[in-house]
Design a protein around this motif. Structure first.
Motif, mmCIF file in Angstrom:
data_model
loop_
_atom_site.group_PDB
_atom_site.id
_atom_site.type_symbol
_atom_site.label_atom_id
_atom_site.label_comp_id
_atom_site.label_asym_id
_atom_site.label_seq_id
_atom_site.Cartn_x
_atom_site.Cartn_y
_atom_site.Cartn_z
ATOM 1 N N MET A 53 -5.122 6.915 8.367
ATOM 2 C CA MET A 53 -4.406 5.655 8.134
ATOM 3 C C MET A 53 -5.382 4.504 7.894
ATOM 4 O O MET A 53 -5.160 3.669 7.017
ATOM 5 C CB MET A 53 -3.497 5.324 9.313
ATOM 6 C CG MET A 53 -2.279 6.187 9.405
ATOM 7 S SD MET A 53 -1.314 5.677 10.835
ATOM 8 C CE MET A 53 0.167 6.611 10.576
ATOM 9 N N ALA A 56 -7.083 5.005 4.518
ATOM 10 C CA ALA A 56 -6.165 4.770 3.400
ATOM 11 C C ALA A 56 -6.148 3.310 2.966
ATOM 12 O O ALA A 56 -5.751 3.007 1.836
ATOM 13 C CB ALA A 56 -4.755 5.226 3.781
ATOM 14 N N MET A 57 -6.596 2.406 3.829
ATOM 15 C CA MET A 57 -6.665 0.995 3.449
ATOM 16 C C MET A 57 -7.601 0.797 2.259
ATOM 17 O O MET A 57 -7.367 -0.094 1.439
ATOM 18 C CB MET A 57 -7.137 0.147 4.630
ATOM 19 C CG MET A 57 -6.141 0.085 5.770
ATOM 20 S SD MET A 57 -6.789 -0.753 7.229
ATOM 21 C CE MET A 57 -6.831 -2.444 6.641
ATOM 22 N N TRP A 61 -3.172 5.902 -0.858
ATOM 23 C CA TRP A 61 -2.126 6.743 -0.266
ATOM 24 C C TRP A 61 -2.478 8.222 -0.190
ATOM 25 O O TRP A 61 -2.028 8.933 0.698
ATOM 26 C CB TRP A 61 -0.846 6.616 -1.093
ATOM 27 C CG TRP A 61 -0.033 5.418 -0.789
ATOM 28 C CD1 TRP A 61 -0.147 4.190 -1.370
ATOM 29 C CD2 TRP A 61 1.012 5.313 0.159
ATOM 30 N NE1 TRP A 61 0.770 3.319 -0.839
ATOM 31 C CE2 TRP A 61 1.500 3.993 0.106
ATOM 32 C CE3 TRP A 61 1.591 6.207 1.050
ATOM 33 C CZ2 TRP A 61 2.537 3.557 0.913
ATOM 34 C CZ3 TRP A 61 2.628 5.765 1.849
ATOM 35 C CH2 TRP A 61 3.086 4.455 1.773
ATOM 36 N N PHE A 131 0.373 -2.367 4.179
ATOM 37 C CA PHE A 131 0.000 -0.997 4.553
ATOM 38 C C PHE A 131 1.110 -0.447 5.442
ATOM 39 O O PHE A 131 0.980 -0.388 6.660
ATOM 40 C CB PHE A 131 -1.351 -0.992 5.288
ATOM 41 C CG PHE A 131 -2.452 -1.661 4.522
ATOM 42 C CD1 PHE A 131 -2.970 -1.093 3.369
ATOM 43 C CD2 PHE A 131 -2.983 -2.871 4.956
ATOM 44 C CE1 PHE A 131 -3.988 -1.705 2.661
ATOM 45 C CE2 PHE A 131 -4.002 -3.489 4.261
ATOM 46 C CZ PHE A 131 -4.508 -2.913 3.103
ATOM 47 N N SER A 132 2.209 -0.031 4.820
ATOM 48 C CA SER A 132 3.433 0.327 5.544
ATOM 49 C C SER A 132 3.236 1.449 6.560
ATOM 50 O O SER A 132 3.982 1.526 7.537
ATOM 51 C CB SER A 132 4.531 0.705 4.559
ATOM 52 O OG SER A 132 4.122 1.802 3.762
ATOM 53 N N TRP A 133 2.249 2.290 6.365
ATOM 54 C CA TRP A 133 2.044 3.419 7.267
ATOM 55 C C TRP A 133 1.619 2.981 8.676
ATOM 56 O O TRP A 133 1.733 3.739 9.616
ATOM 57 C CB TRP A 133 1.034 4.411 6.692
ATOM 58 C CG TRP A 133 -0.275 3.806 6.285
ATOM 59 C CD1 TRP A 133 -1.373 3.639 7.085
ATOM 60 C CD2 TRP A 133 -0.628 3.309 5.006
ATOM 61 N NE1 TRP A 133 -2.400 3.059 6.364
ATOM 62 C CE2 TRP A 133 -1.969 2.846 5.082
ATOM 63 C CE3 TRP A 133 0.032 3.202 3.788
ATOM 64 C CZ2 TRP A 133 -2.637 2.285 3.998
ATOM 65 C CZ3 TRP A 133 -0.650 2.654 2.717
ATOM 66 C CH2 TRP A 133 -1.964 2.202 2.820
ATOM 67 N N PHE A 134 1.159 1.744 8.831
ATOM 68 C CA PHE A 134 0.772 1.273 10.164
ATOM 69 C C PHE A 134 1.970 1.009 11.071
ATOM 70 O O PHE A 134 1.814 0.943 12.289
ATOM 71 C CB PHE A 134 -0.110 0.027 10.079
ATOM 72 C CG PHE A 134 -1.532 0.357 9.754
ATOM 73 C CD1 PHE A 134 -2.295 1.126 10.610
ATOM 74 C CD2 PHE A 134 -2.107 -0.098 8.583
ATOM 75 C CE1 PHE A 134 -3.605 1.451 10.309
ATOM 76 C CE2 PHE A 134 -3.416 0.215 8.276
ATOM 77 C CZ PHE A 134 -4.169 0.987 9.137
#
Length: 165
Positions: A53, A56-57, A61, A131-134
């Motif tokens: 995660m 990925a920044m 993705w 960064f929606s995955w956070f």
């Protein structure tokens, strides 16, 4: 005996930038160790998820789609983690020095805890827009980790700083 009362109003005082950078780097290491311990305790089926995660920044993705160990992903995650740690350490020192929040250990720890909590909210609610995955990492363990980061950075800064006029 002389009694000194510390006022926490703004004064023109520069932080010790080198101490701030080292404090952020060190606190970043402490946070990383807490994250690793939490992953080990929680028996997460994918221990590399947080690493991916963070990576990925800067890597995109696609990093989130794979699993397992990758040196490139680990290197990117470490770089991002420590660069942010140093940047946040500098931001914290920029608040501590002019408001004289380093007047006592208790005060600097309180300031660091508040900074860490604000940082958690900004990172996991504000930055989650980009960064929606956070959003997946929101919760007490992450919030407590950020509070400990802030307290560690503030304490290390207080111990290392050379008080400049």
């Amino acid at each position: 005996m002389e009694l000194h009362m510390h006022s926490h109003r703004w004064v023109a005082r520069q932080p010790d930038w080198a101490a701030a950078a080292v404090a952020g780097f060190g606190a970043g290491g402490i946070l990383m160790m807490l994250e690793l311990a939490w992953t080990a305790i929680s028996a997460d089926p994918n221990p590399w998820l947080a690493t991916r995660m963070i990576a990925a920044m800067v890597m995109g993705w696609d990093v989130l789609q794979s699993s397992g160990y990758s040196f490139g992903v680990l290197a990117a995650a470490l770089a991002v983690h420590y660069i942010l740690g140093v940047a946040f350490g500098i931001m914290l020192a920029a608040l501590i020095a002019p408001f004289q929040l380093d007047s006592s250990t208790g005060m600097v720890l309180l300031a660091g805890a508040a900074f860490g909590l604000i940082l958690y909210v900004l990172n996991f609610y504000g930055m989650a827009g980009a960064f929606s995955w956070f959003a997946e990492l929101r919760g007490w363990p992450t919030a407590i980790g950020h509070v400990i980061f802030g307290m560690s950075a503030a304490y290390i800064y207080r111990k290392m700083e050379q008080k400049l006029p």
